[in-house]
Design an enzyme around this catalytic site. Structure first.
Site, PDB file in Angstrom:
ATOM      1  N   GLU A  87       0.942  -1.225  -0.059  1.00  9.14           N
ATOM      2  CA  GLU A  87      -0.087  -0.015   0.105  1.00  9.14           C
ATOM      3  C   GLU A  87       0.948   1.295   0.053  1.00  9.14           C
ATOM      4  O   GLU A  87       0.523   2.140   0.470  1.00  9.14           O
ATOM      5  CB  GLU A  87      -0.953  -0.049   1.163  1.00  9.14           C
ATOM      6  CG  GLU A  87      -2.070  -1.119   1.218  1.00  9.14           C
ATOM      7  CD  GLU A  87      -3.248  -0.899   2.246  1.00  9.14           C
ATOM      8  OE1 GLU A  87      -3.050  -0.153   3.238  1.00  9.14           O
ATOM      9  OE2 GLU A  87      -4.231  -1.623   1.785  1.00  9.14           O
ATOM     10  N   GLU A 102      -7.122  -7.690  -1.063  1.00  5.01           N
ATOM     11  CA  GLU A 102      -7.536  -7.146   0.280  1.00  5.01           C
ATOM     12  C   GLU A 102      -9.101  -6.744   0.045  1.00  5.01           C
ATOM     13  O   GLU A 102      -9.261  -5.832  -0.161  1.00  5.01           O
ATOM     14  CB  GLU A 102      -7.005  -6.192   1.245  1.00  5.01           C
ATOM     15  CG  GLU A 102      -5.507  -6.443   1.559  1.00  5.01           C
ATOM     16  CD  GLU A 102      -4.924  -5.412   2.697  1.00  5.01           C
ATOM     17  OE1 GLU A 102      -5.684  -4.909   3.452  1.00  5.01           O
ATOM     18  OE2 GLU A 102      -3.648  -5.765   2.801  1.00  5.01           O
TER      19      GLU A 102
END
Ligand code: NAG
Ligand code: NAG
Ligand code: NAG
Ligand code: NAG
Ligand code: NAG
Ligand code: NAG
Ligand code: NAG
Ligand code: NAG
Ligand code: NAG
Length: 871
Positions: free
Chosen positions: A194, A263
């Site tokens: 991320e 995710e």
């Protein structure tokens, strides 16, 4: 056993996996024949030439125990997963620079082997920055103090450490033959995590860093694709992937890359003082179905099993010990139903279309207005077709007429999966999977009360201002403790010459958090703490000073270190910089002590002397009987012993009555506890509408309750002996609670509910080999309400109970076709009947049958035997 497994597997890869155990694989020839090739294009992950859609789920190995792994993985496989995703936790593996630990719970190689033995692939997210609501994002805290280091940017010191660790992990996997080309389970690997969220804060160095990450990863030669999540500029050949609640609109930056959802946030985490989040089975399935409707190739649940933040692994600050996440497997590894079962059916339904979805199919989209559309995947050569009919409107149901392909009722916020484009095999809003209601049952065989002993945390040195080193400034806590303890003592001595001014004063401490305990001249003055949304605070309390030397001792405590955000690693903790001041009662004179000589001590004496470990507790510790004081006193250690509860049900400690601290079973930490952190009363509701975008503030429960009262004790932490008090529980109680009501409970199946429509089949099962023993509710007709509060509607079949009784009582599982003939109802054309049932499983407390009379929000209350999980 292996042969049996092998026969059950329906694809070649699994046969090969099991083949490893069948063939003594020492020759090169054998190694080659076991190799699995992993390739991809925009439409598929291509494994050994087979075009695949991959269903994956996250299970982090340190959030459970090696004894739990095989069962969790079996349930993941049964739930229709193809792969398991895990991070690698650098801080646990290299707690001290160049001293590695891969033993027992940290044996990630064994975990990956278990994954393969369960017939699953693996997605290895090395990071090594992992975020994960994990302490310091998974970075070892010694990194912070390396000279010249800057984390997660184009910094030579950091890059060198990151490369050494990444290479170590890759090498270990290679040596164990774990990458797919070696015949192992790992099909994808991730570098960084991320970073796209924060890259702009690092300027040009951020871009240079991400390019270096890509090049460093690729140079590891793992023979499988690398991914980066949330990295819209991921350098080729790294594949950019999506994280979020929904990823249907996501497009990878390279049109040749498969669309991957690394995710899918299937619920959310909790901080101390927060309410319990819940993402419905309907919305979870909607998100997954929409993703595959719009070209998805790999989808990973974050989390499939959340588990527990044992020890001091929770990040934050303020991340709680339980990391349940409302995942398909709950904190203890039980099926979180109906979510687990609903998603299992969804996976099977999507896989029916795998062939046509993974080719470069002809895709057509037909709009029906109001956010309703049909997406058709067709193989022109074979005529094969597969359809997704979705209604993304958040309140309007739709009736869609597909002419010769049938008429479909598509509820708001749902997707229907149409096999051959003319047969509904699944709708995301029509939940037929059973609901499991678990209850926390007092382990009565252990007796209701424990015998406690106690000892005070030794503070003779620190209350006299004696530390291990001095500095004439207020230091940052993590730089001093390097994560060795949650606690740091800050101590100074102030000389008072003029008591008329100073006798009555105030002590003022400005701290960046998270908890402060203050002592003046050996007297306890008080405690204050921040909250999850405001960590820093100013502590002020009247004190009394005497002529001459006065000793001020401040104990600062942390509750997990930051794990997320640009420069999160630089977030300060403790009384760094202060100021610490004395304010005279006149309120005109202040004395700033910030630059005085401060003495420091890392950690508690009890920690250093291992009071928590019964193996060491004979080291001169005097454990007193509780009735000679103890309770209510801050900084107190408590000890008791208890028998192991019989059976195999998961075990929890009910820590009601305690304040904040840490608990150890037989010397192993089950985590921080803080049952006095109570969620506020706002924004919980009995009603949970699955429709509309999910967010972590939706469908909350637990208002006005401790955010965590029950703490998981893995069975492997307990001794096998159920006859004697062979287990030692030790608590460090920080703020002065009372252990008198602490008890051991087991998580036991209470009842099973299900609601099934006309024409469908009721399929229910008791977990753990138990059998159905009693019917709490059964009605075919138009039953109302939900599990725990079902009621008979305006009509029902008088045979309802007898049909269910004949089919289910005494059995582990049963199935009933829901038709008017089964229930002897002559309702011509009336096919709107529904069957609702609630049954008890053998061994469950008959008292629990009463849940049907209990309103749902009462069911959530914390009374002794009532069910607590809303399902
Ligand atoms: C997929 O098919 C379309 C036309 O049917 C064609 O333009 C495109 O190049 C094909 N893509 C691949 C990757 O084969
Ligand atoms: C810290 O300072 C105090 C007071 O000046 C002194 O007594 C003590 O020895 C010092 N401690 C250390 C570890 O240097
Ligand atoms: C008391 O006197 C000492 C010695 O003169 C001085 O260092 C100290 O700061 C004085 N204390 C206060 C509170 O003024
Ligand atoms: C300190 O406070 C006490 C009680 O409030 C009062 O009796 C006393 O006079 C005060 N002393 C000074 C020096 O202000
Ligand atoms: C000093 O005054 C401030 C502002 O009026 C007040 O908030 C604080 O409590 C006072 N402190 C003392 C020690 O009286
Ligand atoms: C407390 O410290 C913070 C920095 O940590 C600072 O911004 C703030 O102004 C300080 N407050 C007071 C009253 O000193
Ligand atoms: C929540 O409401 C109950 C009942 O009104 C009250 O007793 C309790 O103190 C409240 N709890 C919180 C945390 O506000
Ligand atoms: C408990 O029993 C199991 C199985 O019999 C065994 O594997 C395990 O080592 C035992 N544990 C302890 C602590 O004795
Ligand atoms: C339910 O119906 C199916 C097909 O209609 C049949 O094969 C099955 O045996 C029936 N199951 C039961 C429990 O009656």
């Amino acid at each position: 056993m292996i042969f049996f497994l092998a026969r059950e597997q329906n694809n070649m890869f699994n046969l090969r996996i099991n083949g490893i155990f069948l063939i003594a694989c020492s020759t090169l020839l054998c190694a080659i024949s076991l190799a699995t090739t992993v390739d991809y294009d925009a439409n598929a992950i291509i494994i050994n030439g087979e075009r695949r859609l991959i269903m994956s789920g996250a299970i982090h190995y340190p959030r459970s125990t090696p004894q739990m792994w095989p069962d969790l993985l079996k349930k993941a496989k049964d739930g229709g997963l193809d792969a398991i995703e895990t991070y690698v936790f650098w801080d646990l593996h290299e707690p001290v620079r160049r001293q590695y630990d891969f033993s027992e719970d940290l044996d990630f190689i064994k975990f990956l082997k278990n994954v393969q033995e369960a017939g699953l692939y693996a997605v290895l997210r090395i990071g090594p920055y992992v975020c994960a609501e994990w302490n310091y994002g998974g970075f070892p805290m010694w990194l912070h103090n390396l000279p010249g280091i800057q984390l997660r940017t184009d910094n030579a010191v950091f890059k060198e450490e990151m490369k050494i660790f990444t290479t170590k992990i890759v090498t270990m996997c290679k040596e164990a033959g774990l990458f797919a080309p070696q015949g192992g389970p790992i099909i994808l690997a991730q570098i960084e995590n991320e970073y796209g969220d924060v890259i702009s804060s690092y300027g040009e160095a951020g871009n240079a860093y991400i390019n270096w990450c890509a090049q460093m990863a690729v140079s590891q030669n793992v023979g499988i694709p690398w991914i980066m999540c949330k990295q819209s500029n991921a350098p080729s050949p790294i594949i950019n992937t999506c994280n979020g609640y929904y990823c249907d609109d996501f497009k990878p930056n390279n049109p040749k890359s498969p669309k991957m959802f690394t995710e899918n946030w299937i619920g959310w985490f909790q901080k101390w003082g927060e309410k319990r989040p819940h993402r419905t089975a309907e919305d979870s399935a909607f998100s997954v179905a929409r993703f595959f409707q719009n070209g998805g190739v790999l989808q990973n649940y974050y989390m499939y099993h959340g588990g527990t933040n044992f020890g001091r692994t929770a990040g934050g600050p303020y991340i709680m010990t339980a990391y349940d996440y409302d995942a398909p497997l709950d904190e203890y590894g039980n099926l979180n139903q109906p979510k687990w079962g609903h998603l299992k059916k969804l996976h099977a339904a999507i896989k029916l279309g795998e062939k046509v979805l993974t080719i470069n199919a002809t895709i057509t989209e037909k709009q029906y207005g109001d956010s309703v559309y049909l997406k058709t995947y067709a193989n022109q050569a074979t005529g094969e077709k597969f359809c997704f009919l979705s209604n993304a409107h958040n309140s309007k149901d739709a009736q869609v007429d597909l002419q010769q392909d049938g008429k479909y009722y598509v509820p708001a916020w749902s997707v229907s999966i149409l096999q051959d484009c003319n047969k509904e095999v699944f709708n995301t809003a029509k939940v037929e999977a059973q609901t499991n209601v678990y209850v926390k049952k007092l382990a009565t065989e252990l007796g209701n009360t424990f015998t406690w002993t106690w000892t005070s945390e030794p503070v003779e040195d620190t209350l006299q201002g004696v530390g291990t080193f001095n500095a004439s400034e207020l230091l940052e806590q993590k730089a001093v403790t390097v994560g060795a303890s949650d606690y740091l003592w800050y101590m100074t001595t102030v000389l008072i010459n003029d008591t008329s001014t100073w006798k009555n004063s105030s002590l003022q401490v400005n701290t960046t958090g998270h908890v402060l305990h203050a002592y003046v001249n050996g007297q306890y003055i008080g405690t204050q703490w921040g909250t999850h949304d405001k960590l820093s605070f100013i502590y002020e309390k009247p004190i009394s000073l005497k002529q001459g030397a006065n000793i001020i001792s401040l104990l600062s405590g942390t509750v997990g270190h930051a794990h997320y955000g640009a420069f999160f690693d630089m977030a300060t903790t403790g009384i760094v910089g202060g100021p610490v001041k004395l304010i005279a009662s006149s309120n005109t004179t202040t004395l700033d002590l910030s630059k005085s000589s401060w003495s420091y001590k890392v950690g508690l004496n009890g920690e250093a002397k291992k009071f928590y470990d019964p193996k060491f507790s004979s080291n001169g510790v005097q454990w007193n009987q509780v009735n000679n004081v103890g309770t209510g006193k801050p900084m107190t250690w408590y000890k008791t012993s208890f028998k192991t509860p019989e059976g195999t049900d998961p075990v929890v400690l009910d820590l009601i009555g305690l304040t904040k601290g840490e608990a150890w079973i037989n010397g192993k930490s089950i985590g921080r506890y803080w049952p006095t952190m109570v969620a506020d009363n706002n924004s919980c509701s009995d009603k949970c509408d699955y429709r509309g975008n999910y967010g972590a503030d939706k469908c909350l429960s637990g208002c006005g309750e401790p955010s965590q009262r029950f703490y998981h004790v893995p069975r492997s932490f307990l001794n096998n002996d159920t006859n004697t008090n062979s287990n030692t529980l030790i608590l460090f109680e920080e703020m002065g609670g009372n252990p008198i009501n602490v008890c051991v409970k087991t998580i036991t199946i209470g009842s099973i509910c299900a609601t099934v429509g006309y024409g469908k089949t009721l399929e229910i099962k008791c977990p753990d080999g138990k059998t159905f023993s009693q019917i709490a509710f059964a009605s075919y007709g138009n039953p109302q309400g939900k599990c725990g509060s079902f009621q008979v509607g305006v009509w029902e079949s008088s045979d309802s109970a007898s049909v269910i009784e004949n089919a289910c009582i005494g059995k582990q599982s049963c199935s009933v076709n829901v038709t008017s003939s089964t229930f002897k109802i002559n309702n011509q054309g009336g096919n709107d009947g529904q069957l609702a049932v609630q049954l008890l499983c053998d061994g469950s407390d008959p008292e629990i049958g009463r849940v049907q009379k209990v309103k749902n929000h009462e069911k959530l209350s914390l009374n002794e035997s009532g069910p607590e999980s809303e399902l």
